[in-house]
Design a protein around this motif. Structure first.
Motif, mmCIF file in Angstrom:
data_model
loop_
_atom_site.group_PDB
_atom_site.id
_atom_site.type_symbol
_atom_site.label_atom_id
_atom_site.label_comp_id
_atom_site.label_asym_id
_atom_site.label_seq_id
_atom_site.Cartn_x
_atom_site.Cartn_y
_atom_site.Cartn_z
ATOM 1 N N GLY A 1 -3.197 4.842 -6.131
ATOM 2 C CA GLY A 1 -1.937 4.108 -6.176
ATOM 3 C C GLY A 1 -1.924 2.994 -5.149
ATOM 4 O O GLY A 1 -1.449 1.878 -5.418
ATOM 5 N N ALA A 2 -2.458 3.278 -3.959
ATOM 6 C CA ALA A 2 -2.537 2.260 -2.905
ATOM 7 C C ALA A 2 -3.456 1.119 -3.329
ATOM 8 O O ALA A 2 -3.164 -0.055 -3.064
ATOM 9 C CB ALA A 2 -3.048 2.898 -1.614
ATOM 10 N N ILE A 3 -4.559 1.457 -3.992
ATOM 11 C CA ILE A 3 -5.476 0.425 -4.487
ATOM 12 C C ILE A 3 -4.778 -0.438 -5.532
ATOM 13 O O ILE A 3 -4.871 -1.672 -5.510
ATOM 14 C CB ILE A 3 -6.744 1.069 -5.076
ATOM 15 C CG1 ILE A 3 -7.565 1.720 -3.951
ATOM 16 C CG2 ILE A 3 -7.586 0.033 -5.826
ATOM 17 C CD1 ILE A 3 -8.748 2.530 -4.439
ATOM 18 N N ALA A 4 -4.056 0.209 -6.447
ATOM 19 C CA ALA A 4 -3.320 -0.535 -7.471
ATOM 20 C C ALA A 4 -2.289 -1.459 -6.840
ATOM 21 O O ALA A 4 -2.087 -2.591 -7.288
ATOM 22 C CB ALA A 4 -2.634 0.431 -8.434
ATOM 23 N N GLY A 5 -1.654 -0.985 -5.769
ATOM 24 C CA GLY A 5 -0.650 -1.792 -5.094
ATOM 25 C C GLY A 5 -1.230 -2.965 -4.340
ATOM 26 O O GLY A 5 -0.506 -3.885 -3.949
ATOM 27 N N THR A 6 -2.548 -2.958 -4.121
ATOM 28 C CA THR A 6 -3.220 -4.040 -3.396
ATOM 29 C C THR A 6 -3.790 -5.093 -4.339
ATOM 30 O O THR A 6 -3.849 -6.277 -3.995
ATOM 31 C CB THR A 6 -4.363 -3.461 -2.533
ATOM 32 O OG1 THR A 6 -3.826 -2.485 -1.629
ATOM 33 C CG2 THR A 6 -5.069 -4.541 -1.731
ATOM 34 N N ILE B 1 0.835 -1.203 0.000
ATOM 35 C CA ILE B 1 0.000 0.000 0.000
ATOM 36 C C ILE B 1 0.871 1.254 0.000
ATOM 37 O O ILE B 1 0.616 2.207 -0.752
ATOM 38 C CB ILE B 1 -0.947 -0.006 1.218
ATOM 39 C CG1 ILE B 1 -2.059 -1.047 1.013
ATOM 40 C CG2 ILE B 1 -1.547 1.374 1.464
ATOM 41 C CD1 ILE B 1 -2.930 -1.262 2.229
ATOM 42 N N VAL B 2 1.911 1.256 0.842
ATOM 43 C CA VAL B 2 2.821 2.407 0.910
ATOM 44 C C VAL B 2 3.526 2.610 -0.427
ATOM 45 O O VAL B 2 3.602 3.739 -0.944
ATOM 46 C CB VAL B 2 3.852 2.209 2.039
ATOM 47 C CG1 VAL B 2 4.929 3.291 1.984
ATOM 48 C CG2 VAL B 2 3.163 2.230 3.402
ATOM 49 N N LEU B 3 4.041 1.519 -1.005
ATOM 50 C CA LEU B 3 4.723 1.626 -2.297
ATOM 51 C C LEU B 3 3.759 2.113 -3.374
ATOM 52 O O LEU B 3 4.099 3.013 -4.157
ATOM 53 C CB LEU B 3 5.305 0.266 -2.691
ATOM 54 C CG LEU B 3 5.933 0.198 -4.082
ATOM 55 C CD1 LEU B 3 7.103 1.157 -4.223
ATOM 56 C CD2 LEU B 3 6.382 -1.238 -4.401
ATOM 57 N N GLY B 4 2.570 1.534 -3.421
ATOM 58 C CA GLY B 4 1.587 1.938 -4.432
ATOM 59 C C GLY B 4 1.205 3.407 -4.293
ATOM 60 O O GLY B 4 1.095 4.130 -5.293
ATOM 61 N N ALA B 5 1.013 3.860 -3.056
ATOM 62 C CA ALA B 5 0.652 5.258 -2.816
ATOM 63 C C ALA B 5 1.768 6.193 -3.253
ATOM 64 O O ALA B 5 1.519 7.244 -3.864
ATOM 65 C CB ALA B 5 0.326 5.463 -1.343
#
Length: 333
Positions: free
Chosen positions: A30-35, A7-11
């Motif tokens: 971005g957090a959603i994409a990372g999940t 989540i942190v990386l995606g955000a």
């Protein structure tokens, strides 16, 4: 890596791609994409154990998936966020980098990813554990510092960039530490006169100071731990392969697939007439020299024309004992 880290990386990636245009919405999506890639764990509820293992970090963790679904998710966000000053292409670009950096980070872990799916080639650098506070916490601090700034503030971009730089630098350092640990373990094997066929080295849970090695010596595997604070030679424990115990089960499709998943790093144990398939890639349940339980072990029950594969449960008390032992062993105790 764990959900918080992704989540942190995606955000942070979302902010880097579109933060100037849409502010914190870039971090959100971005957090959603990372999940999204880790939603493959839902397969556990719809298929058998072996298939679920194969699906995990499979197609959803590939370049193909990122390229295929980034424009789809980008279009959906564009429809939801019409008031934002971002185009469909902008959102698609954000989603691609959010989806793609997830498996890229996972490639540094022991499990690895099928980054080039549908080709049967797993990328696993094995230099970082799936939960590593030294990677996640500084990254999270920089992300929060960026989040509280206005979207057009120079500090916002600077803090976010620092978070990405520090976390990426740490990944590079883990590769160097792995190389150093590999050389030290190799030297110990030579000093002890141990001949071997191949070896893999991975970090112990939650740190990159203590490293574990699996060594193939023909009819058995040796497992040893090395800390950068060690003052004594490495002690290696021996685990017979016992592959012959599979008998007729060796020809079963699920057994062949399990062997492929473990890339050959497995042992078979007969426990009171019950067979267990142990995956060596993730180590033992404790650091005790006489430990025989592995973190990932599967009970094999023969059926008429098949075999039932069931993962053995993990107990919370084992995790607590392992944590305290890891802390002591990490410092060379």
């Amino acid at each position: 890596m764990d959900s918080l880290t992704q989540i942190v990386l995606g955000a942070a990636v979302g902010e880097a791609v579109l933060g100037k245009k849409v502010g914190n919405k870039a971090m959100l999506y971005g957090a959603i994409a990372g999940t999204i890639p880790d939603l493959d764990i839902l397969a556990n509820h719809f298929t058998d154990t072996v298939s679920a293992i194969e699906w995990h970090r499979g197609i959803s963790h590939s370049v193909f998936f990122s390229l295929l679904f980034a424009p789809v998710f980008g279009w959906l966000i564009y429809k939801l966020e019409r008031k934002q000053a971002a185009s469909w292409k902008d959102w698609s670009r954000l989603m691609f980098w959010g989806l793609f950096t997830h498996p890229l980070l996972d490639a540094f872990t022991t499990w690895g990813t099928q980054l080039f799916w549908p080709f049967n080639y797993k990328v696993a650098f094995q230099s970082i554990f799936v939960i590593d506070p030294l990677y996640t916490l500084p990254f999270l601090v920089f992300l929060i510092m960026a989040m509280v700034q206005k979207k057009d503030s120079p500090k916002r971009a600077r803090y976010n960039r620092l978070g990405l730089m520090v976390s990426t630098t740490y990944l590079g350092i883990t590769l160097l530490l792995k190389g150093m640990a590999y050389m030290k373990i190799t030297q110990n094997l030579e000093d002890q006169g141990i001949a071997y066929e191949q070896m893999t080295v991975r970090p112990a849970p939650f740190n990159t100071i203590l490293w574990a090695a699996n060594i193939d010596v023909g009819d058995a595997y040796l497992i040893g731990n090395y800390s950068f604070f060690d003052q004594q030679p490495i002690q290696f424990s021996r685990y017979p392969k016992n592959h012959e115990l599979l008998g007729d089960l060796a020809s079963q499709d699920k057994i062949g697939r399990l062997q492929n998943i473990t890339e050959g790093w497995f042992t078979i144990v007969d426990n009171n007439g019950e067979l267990f398939f142990n995956d060596l890639r993730f180590g033992l349940m404790s650091l005790e020299a006489e430990e025989e339980r592995f973190a990932f072990s599967y009970k094999l029950t023969p059926l008429e024309d098949d075999v039932l594969v069931e993962e053995t449960p993990k107990l919370k008390r084992d995790a607590k004992l392992l944590l305290s032992a890891l802390w002591a062993r990490m410092w060379g105790v």
